[in-house]
Design a protein around this motif. Structure first.
Motif, short mmCIF file in Angstrom:
data_model
loop_
_atom_site.label_atom_id
_atom_site.label_comp_id
_atom_site.label_asym_id
_atom_site.label_seq_id
_atom_site.Cartn_x
_atom_site.Cartn_y
_atom_site.Cartn_z
N ALA A 1 4.86 2.55 -18.18
CA ALA A 1 4.38 1.19 -17.98
C ALA A 1 2.93 1.26 -17.50
O ALA A 1 2.62 2.00 -16.58
N PRO A 2 2.01 0.49 -18.10
CA PRO A 2 0.60 0.61 -17.72
C PRO A 2 0.33 0.14 -16.29
O PRO A 2 -0.48 0.70 -15.58
N THR A 3 0.99 -0.96 -15.86
CA THR A 3 0.79 -1.46 -14.50
C THR A 3 2.13 -1.80 -13.87
O THR A 3 3.15 -1.91 -14.56
N ALA A 4 2.11 -1.95 -12.55
CA ALA A 4 3.32 -2.33 -11.82
C ALA A 4 2.91 -3.28 -10.69
O ALA A 4 1.82 -3.14 -10.10
N THR A 5 3.79 -4.24 -10.42
CA THR A 5 3.57 -5.14 -9.28
C THR A 5 4.24 -4.51 -8.07
O THR A 5 5.45 -4.28 -8.07
N VAL A 6 3.45 -4.23 -7.03
CA VAL A 6 3.94 -3.47 -5.89
C VAL A 6 3.61 -4.19 -4.58
O VAL A 6 2.60 -4.90 -4.47
N ARG A 7 4.49 -4.02 -3.61
CA ARG A 7 4.26 -4.60 -2.28
C ARG A 7 3.91 -3.47 -1.32
O ARG A 7 4.71 -2.55 -1.09
N ARG A 8 2.69 -3.52 -0.78
CA ARG A 8 2.21 -2.53 0.18
C ARG A 8 1.51 -3.24 1.34
O ARG A 8 0.79 -4.23 1.10
N ASN A 9 1.74 -2.74 2.54
CA ASN A 9 1.14 -3.37 3.73
C ASN A 9 1.52 -4.85 3.84
O ASN A 9 0.77 -5.66 4.39
#
Length: 858
Positions: free
Chosen positions: A114-122
């Motif tokens: 997958a080229p991008t991913a939605t991620v939760r950080r901080n």
């Protein structure tokens, strides 16, 4: 993690990964990237250009030819060495061009990422490159996303994931946050999502548990990298032939040179004779002819929608006696399709228009059912949930204008689908529509639509609906129920007092041409076995419809078997369901251990290990993943199972043609060696190296190449596959080689002694007669060998032309200045009479050998 994440509560998974719902800190992400590396699949490594070229010369037969060229130079026969060199280089170029084209036509495993991913950080949400994910990252998934890494679900809302490429499951899998049992197969681990799969609907939040090579896809990639390329029977046999010929050349040279010196021959003459024997023993044209014949087959197969990655795979197809085929996208179309409707005791077969009903077909109620399926729908024809797309497709196919329908009845309210609710509803001004699981929708209905209008939904009618749902399920149909309510006050009113309209049964249907192709392959003595990740009921129904068989073995049962038990069962099982990549490899190995040549077809990532381990791996070109294509020997450009049948027929024809010219070349070489060897014992060098090379050039060159375009023999697909242990050089060929070689040697020795009349040395006339006799006898023998393989004499125009050219070329070295380079003299009428007599004596001998060889084979 010490325990598999699918069996643990999500809170324990977060704890084990030292993460939280807010995600990792930036510092922790950097630390973990250093520890775990990039979230990338390390490619198995396609061959470099240099590797492909060098591989063309990795053959004992080629090295024997190189040694012969060196010996020719040592003996002063530079022309002979040049001819051998040209043959070796040409063979390398032909093989390199084909292998290079096939290798470059395939892409690497990176296409899965997958080229991008939605991620939760901080605590913040952002989009990052998927390659930057680490274990413990919190990812957000939505409909249309490609899952960027293996992850354990923390939250989900109506989440469904298409895992067909990984598991073979033909319908999207509904996901849940609840843990599953430790032994649950990958296809049923509803608490997990896997790298490279596709979210079809809903949304979810998950914690990354595996990245890069530690994912399910990465595990398959590792297995592929560790699997060695296997040689086809043809490669093995030609290599063994090269070793045998090489050893024979050394023995002959070691015997003849000293023997001649003891008889008073000078050392130079003895060395020349030894080189002549070496040249006579080696079929210089064999590697090039095999390569060109396979390349010709590859080109024809490409025109027939089959891309071959490795030349020897063409011939190996002819020996396949078991096909292990995937179901989804291979035997089936790879898309859900509505095949059956039920409207109050009326069953409509959508494709055939067949109607099983108590009365006449009611098109108004049928149109209403299709209308509900269209309006109560969140997908489009181009994208979305496969089940919903199937409802749109059948409505479109049966004449509804989908765009106009949606414009006429705009949505004013909705109840979204959820895995708990198991239905969805939409409101369109004064009417509400509902679709969902039959057992749930029926519970919300109190009436049913009949030809006379709505009537009470009695217990008897409810039972008939349930019976129909069960019968549809027995045929592996996925069933949805449709209902409506007039004048709902709001969407919440859709949960009761509905009027039941009917059922839609859908399936991933078999391809139309597959049933006939299976009949044809089984007629050819080839067993067809389905090996799929799909559930037992669906797999059995498709297999039964296609005529594959009904004996089923499930993946769970395979896990409980040892290798010996599995070897006992594989012969009788027709369908292997709910299989993992490991199961598929074990099945293939069990079949191979029982002596079968196995072709494996497939399109998913999960098929790749089996494709690479199979004798012939056949991947799908359109729906197939890049991993599957990379692991395969052949790619079907049209994803059509029927193409396999054509490829097998082509493979059998190519094997026949290879058999013919191997028999042709070796029978001639046996005659040459025996003639030169026996003549040398009497002190005669009857055929010098340059003449032997010329014989091999004009008779083994164009005519042998033309054999590669010989048409198929009648009934080529009506005979059983050849025995994998028999190979090319079996009893039939040994009789032909030995018998024809013996006839040739005896007759030409007689010609030699007759024309020498006791002369102490070979005269130019005798040498020319034997030289010419050999050329014509080889060309006659060619047609005898074709007759033995039931090939019509004049069916190959290229062969006829090449024989004519070969004769003209030989005449040029008799009647032109070229004769001074070959030591020949012109032949007169009397000499040609002797040649005719030789042919007249040899032809019946050749035919007798062929008849005997045929009886030996039978």
């Amino acid at each position: 993690m010490a325990d598999p994440p699918h069996e643990l509560p999500w809170s324990r998974v977060l704890e084990a990964l030292e993460s939280s719902s807010d995600g990792l800190s930036s510092d922790e992400v950097r630390r973990r990237r250093e520890e775990y590396g990039e979230n990338d699949i390390v490619e198995g490594g396609g061959r470099s250009t240099v590797d492909i070229f060098v591989a063309q010369f990795d053959s004992v037969l080629i090295w024997v030819l190189i040694v012969a060229a060196v010996l020719s130079i040592w003996a002063g026969h530079v022309v002979d060495a040049v001819l051998i060199g040209i043959i070796v280089v040409a063979n390398g170029i032909f093989g390199f061009v084909q292998d290079y084209r096939a290798e470059r036509s395939l892409e690497s495993l990176r296409e899965l990422a997958a080229p991008t991913a939605t991620v939760r950080r901080n605590g913040d949400t952002s989009d990052v490159d998927a390659i930057a994910l680490v274990p413990g990252d919190i990812v957000i998934l939505r409909g249309g996303d490609v899952v960027p890494a293996d992850a354990r679900l923390l939250e989900e809302t109506d989440l469904e994931v298409d895992e067909a490429a990984l598991t073979g499951e033909s319908v999207p899998v509904s996901k849940s946050t609840e843990p599953v049992e430790p032994e649950t197969p990958l296809a049923e681990r509803t608490s997990m999502v896997y790298k490279g799969t596709n979210v079809t609907r809903g949304k979810g939040v998950a914690v990354v548990t595996g990245t890069g090579m530690e994912t399910a896809v990465g595990s398959i990639a590792s297995e592929l990298a560790a699997t060695e390329e296997t040689e086809t029977p043809l490669q093995t046999e030609l290599d063994q032939l090269g070793r045998t010929l090489g050893g024979g050349v050394l023995v002959l040279s070691a015997l003849v040179a000293p023997l001649l010196i003891l008889r008073g021959t000078d050392a130079v003459q003895a060395a020349l004779t030894a080189v002549s024997l070496a040249v006579a023993a080696i079929p210089e044209g064999l590697p090039a002819v095999v390569t060109l014949t396979l390349a010709l087959g590859v080109r024809r197969m490409s025109d027939e929608n089959a891309l071959v990655r490795r030349l020897p795979a063409v011939e190996a197809l002819g020996g396949v006696d078991v096909i292990c085929t995937d179901k989804t996208g291979t035997l089936t179309k790879g898309q859900m399709t509505v095949s059956r409707l039920w409207i109050n005791d009326t069953i409509v077969d959508v494709d055939s228009e067949r109607i099983d009903a108590a009365g006449d077909r009611d098109t108004d109620r049928e149109e209403l059912l299709l209308k509900i399926g269209t309006l109560c729908n969140d997908s489009t024809l181009e994208e979305g949930d496969p089940t919903e797309q199937a409802l749109l497709e059948v409505a479109d196919r049966r004449g509804l204008d989908l765009e106009a329908l949606c414009d006429e009845y705009p949505r004013t309210g909705e109840v979204p689908f959820s895995s708990d609710r198991k239905w969805m509803g939409t409101v369109h001004d004064d009417v509400g529509y509902v679709k969902g699981a039959p057992e749930v929708v029926v519970d919300h209905c109190d009436r049913i639509l009949t030809a006379d209008g709505p009537v009470a939904l009695t217990d008897d009618r409810r039972d008939r609906i349930k019976t129909t749902v069960r019968e549809f399920g027995d045929d592996a149909l996925r069933v949805l129920a449709m209902a409506y309510r007039e004048d709902p006050a709001d969407p919440d009113d859709l949960a009761g007092e509905l009027t039941f309209v009917g059922l839609a049964g859908m399936i991933d249907p078999p391809r139309e041409e597959v049933a006939d192709a299976i009949v044809a392959t089984e007629r050819a003595g080839i067993e067809v076995k389905m090996v799929t990740g799909d559930n037992v009921r669906t797999a059995s129904a498709i297999a039964d419809e296609l005529g594959i068989g009904t004996e089923v073995l499930e993946g769970r049962e395979i896990e409980r078997m040892d290798d010996e038990e599995l070897r006992e069962r594989v012969e009788t099982v027709d369908v292997f369901a709910r299989t993992s990549p490991e199961h598929k490899v074990r099945i293939l190995q069990a079949l191979q251990d029982r002596g079968h040549d196995v072709a494996m077809t497939g399109d998913g990532v999960n098929d790749a290990p089996a494709l690479k381990n199979a004798d012939i791996g056949v991947a799908m070109g359109i729906r197939g993943t890049d991993v599957a294509r990379q692991a395969s020997d052949m790619v079907l450009l049209d994803d059509n199972y029927a193409t396999i049948e054509q490829a097998i027929e082509r493979g059998r024809t190519i094997f026949d043609n290879i058999w013919k010219f191997v028999a042709y070349l070796l029978s001639a070489n046996v005659g040459e060696v025996a003639l030169v060897f026996i003549a040398s014992l009497y002190g005669y060098l009857i055929l010098p190296a340059v003449q032997l090379l010329w014989i091999n050039l004009v008779t083994d060159g164009l005519p042998a190449l033309a054999l590669g375009s010989d048409p198929k023999s009648e009934g080529v697909m009506d005979r059983s596959p050849r025995d994998r242990d028999q190979g090319i050089i079996g009893r039939e060929m040994l009789v032909m080689i030995g018998g024809m070689g013996a006839v040739t040697t005896i007759v030409l020795l007689a010609l030699m002694f007759y024309t020498l009349e006791g002369a102490p040395a070979v005269t130019p006339r005798t040498m020319t007669l034997v030289f010419t006799g050999f050329v014509f006898l080889e060309l006659v023998g060619l047609y005898v060998i074709r007759w033995l393989r039931e090939t019509p004499i004049l069916s190959n125009g290229w062969l006829t032309a090449s024989v004519a050219v070969s004769i003209l070329l030989h005449l040029s070295v008799l009647y032109t200045p070229l004769s001074q380079y070959f030591g020949t003299v012109p032949l007169d009428v009397t000499d040609w009479g002797l040649i005719a007599a030789v042919l007249a004596v040899c032809l019946p001998g050749y035919l007798g050998v062929a008849v005997f060889a045929k009886r030996m084979q039978d």
